[in-house]
Scaffold this active site. Structure first.
Site, short mmCIF file in Angstrom:
data_model
loop_
_atom_site.label_atom_id
_atom_site.label_comp_id
_atom_site.label_asym_id
_atom_site.label_seq_id
_atom_site.Cartn_x
_atom_site.Cartn_y
_atom_site.Cartn_z
CE LYS A 56 -1.77 2.74 2.97
NZ LYS A 56 -1.67 4.01 2.21
CD GLU B 216 13.48 -0.18 8.57
OE1 GLU B 216 14.32 0.72 8.70
OE2 GLU B 216 13.70 -1.34 8.88
CB CYS C 87 13.81 8.44 8.44
SG CYS C 87 14.79 7.35 7.38
CD GLU D 233 10.81 12.19 11.86
OE1 GLU D 233 9.61 11.87 11.94
OE2 GLU D 233 11.65 11.48 11.29
#
Ligand code: NAD
Length: 484
Positions: free
Chosen positions: A173, A248, A282, A381
């Protein structure tokens, strides 16, 4: 505007409901195409196809499976330029980076194909006379792959290549923000003579299609790349069926700049790290710790270097350093965090504002000083072209600041002193550390976060084996009457 379909069992098929997702260009707000907003029934159909294909696929020799990966790599290489343009248009990264992404994706399929003759089991010493113990690595079955939007094309390969070469099939997806490149990947698959059902692509939103995939009792592993919050939801969906998860997740990479560092190198690498893909990566430096004695000099140069970074619509101007943020939510998150940092006492040296650009979610290159370890901007983040800088006195303090984080994906240190570098490596608690270079992992490494940055990892031998399960066979020599 084109309306695309899912790709199930080697064919394009419409979603079962009529709802569609419109994909827009984050630089201009222009609509690009639509894809189905799939329902759980569409995910089921894709899993059926993957299940039907898997047995035969797993029985083929691995070298034969590898041929499919090589064929995909070759097809991608024929289309680097159009693929790069599709990636740039919907995701906003600059064209040179999109070209690298497309080429790297082809290389990744080839790299994983090379593992075909290297998937190894083990022969173990037994405690019993006449017994041999064999450890086989078997495929898991059907893999579910859920992708983010920041490297959407490469992530297809990162999930599908190790899955296929080890004998699994997969249902993917893509992110609802960036499905167009996945459609192009399916078009390229449709031109190849692959067995149907190996890679199935179902478009849709996380709350419906994503949740149905992660929560299906018929997938053997869900391999997810995305945010920590969604990773947690994926784990919860997988929990009732004890489905293996491979996660992840996000990062908050510290970059430590020691007083003896090559300042030009540190400034260049950290700037590149913050503006690449508009800071939406990331693994890239999300917070900078600089030794107090050189802090002023470093900040001055970093601010100049960030300020010199040019942004804009990457399709209109191929020379810009970075493009827009992915969407309005991303823009609001970045600007909100900078505003709250200001309110908490951080000082904006450069940037800190909406970037100029017609309708795009541009954010100016930003450097913040007087940041403190407890500030949100240093702990969460940001995912934007924003560098918060904190000063430190000695290596112990820098390492303790770096380790004081929920995230544990990547980290970096700039120093000319090998002892300092070595001590930092021994004490820093992250999945990856880059010394005197930008953060960018190699496909033969192992990209795996500690703490909330993930479970398991990707790439290399260890990433490949994530897609296998072990089967141990105890083979006892028959010692009945008349036997040797
Ligand atoms: P996201 O978590 O918002 O979405 C990722 C995917 O999850 C999308 O396809 C989305 O549709 C799906 N999803 C959303 N809710 C779901 C649910 N309840 N169940 C199942 N699926 C669901 O992440 P994003 O904004 O697309 O990507 C950015 C994040 O990804 C950042 O945090 C970044 O650090 C992280 N990331 C990590 C790596 C890595 O290798 N560690 C690589 C790239 C991106």
């Amino acid at each position: 505007m084109k309306n695309y379909d899912n790709f199930i069992n080697g064919r394009f098929v419409p979603g079962s409901g009529g709802d569609r997702i419109t994909v827009t260009n984050p630089s201009t707000g222009q609509e690009i195409c639509t894809v189905p907003e799939s329902r759980p029934a569409d995910v089921e159909e894709a899993i059926n196809a993957a299940e039907r294909a898997q047995n035969d696929w797993a029985r083929r020799p691995a070298v034969e499976r590898a041929k499919a990966l090589r064929a995909l790599a070759a097809k991608i290489r024929e289309r680097i330029e159009p693929l790069a343009r599709v990636i740039t248009e919907e995701q906003g990264k600059v064209l040179p980076l999109a070209r690298v992404e497309a080429a790297f994706t082809a290389d990744y399929f080839d790299y994983m194909a090379e593992w075909a003759r290297r998937i190894e089991g083990e022969i173990l010493e037994s405690d019993r006379r006449g017994e041999t113990i064999l450890l086989f690595r078997q495929p898991i079955g059907v893999i579910g792959g859920i992708l983010p939007w920041n490297f959407p094309f490469f992530l297809i390969a990162r999930k599908a290549a190790p899955a296929l070469v080890t004998g699994n099939t997969i249902v993917i997806k893509p992110s609802e923000e960036t499905p167009h490149n996945a459609v192009k990947f399916c078009e390229l698959m449709a031109e190849l003579d692959l067995p149907p059902g190996l890679i199935n692509v179902v478009h849709g939103r996380g709350a419906a299609a994503g949740k149905a995939l992660a929560g299906s009792p018929r997938i053997g592993m869900i391999s997810f790349t995305g945010s920590v919050e969604t990773g947690s939801a994926v784990m919860a969906a997988a929990a009732p069926h004890i489905t293996k998860v491979n996660l992840e997740l996000g990062g908050k990479a510290p970059a430590i700049v020691m007083a003896d560092a090559d300042m030009d190198l540190a400034v260049k690498a950290i700037t590149a790290s913050r503006v690449i893909n508009s800071g939406q990566v990331c693994n890239c430096a999300e917070r900078v710790y600089v030794q107090r004695s050189v802090a002023e000099r470093f900040v001055e140069r970093l601010a100049a270097s960030m300020q010199a970074s040019r942004y804009g619509d990457p399709l209109a101007d191929e020379t810009v350093d970075y493009g827009p943020l992915i969407n309005e939510a991303g823009f609001k998150k970045v600007s909100g965090m900078v505003e709250r940092a200001r309110a908490a006492g951080a000082e904006v040296v450069t940037g800190g504002a909406r970037g100029q650009g017609d309708g795009g979610y541009f954010y100016s290159p930003t450097v913040l000083v007087n940041c403190k370890q407890e500030m949100e901007i240093v702990r969460r983040e940001v995912f934007g072209p924003v560098v918060p800088v904190v000063t430190f006195d000695d290596l112990d303090q820098a390492v303790s600041y770096a380790n004081d984080s929920d995230y544990g994906l990547t980290s970096s240190i700039y120093t000319r002193d090998l002892n300092v570098a070595l001590r930092a490596c021994q004490e820093i608690r992250f999945g990856e550390t880059y010394i005197n270079r930008e953060n960018f992992e190699a496909m033969q490494g192992f990209h795996a976060g500690w703490r909330k940055s993930g479970i398991g990892g990707a790439d290399g031998k260890h990433g490949l084996y994530e897609f296998t399960q072990t089967h141990v066979v105890y083979l006892q020599r028959y010692q009945g009457q008349g036997r040797a």
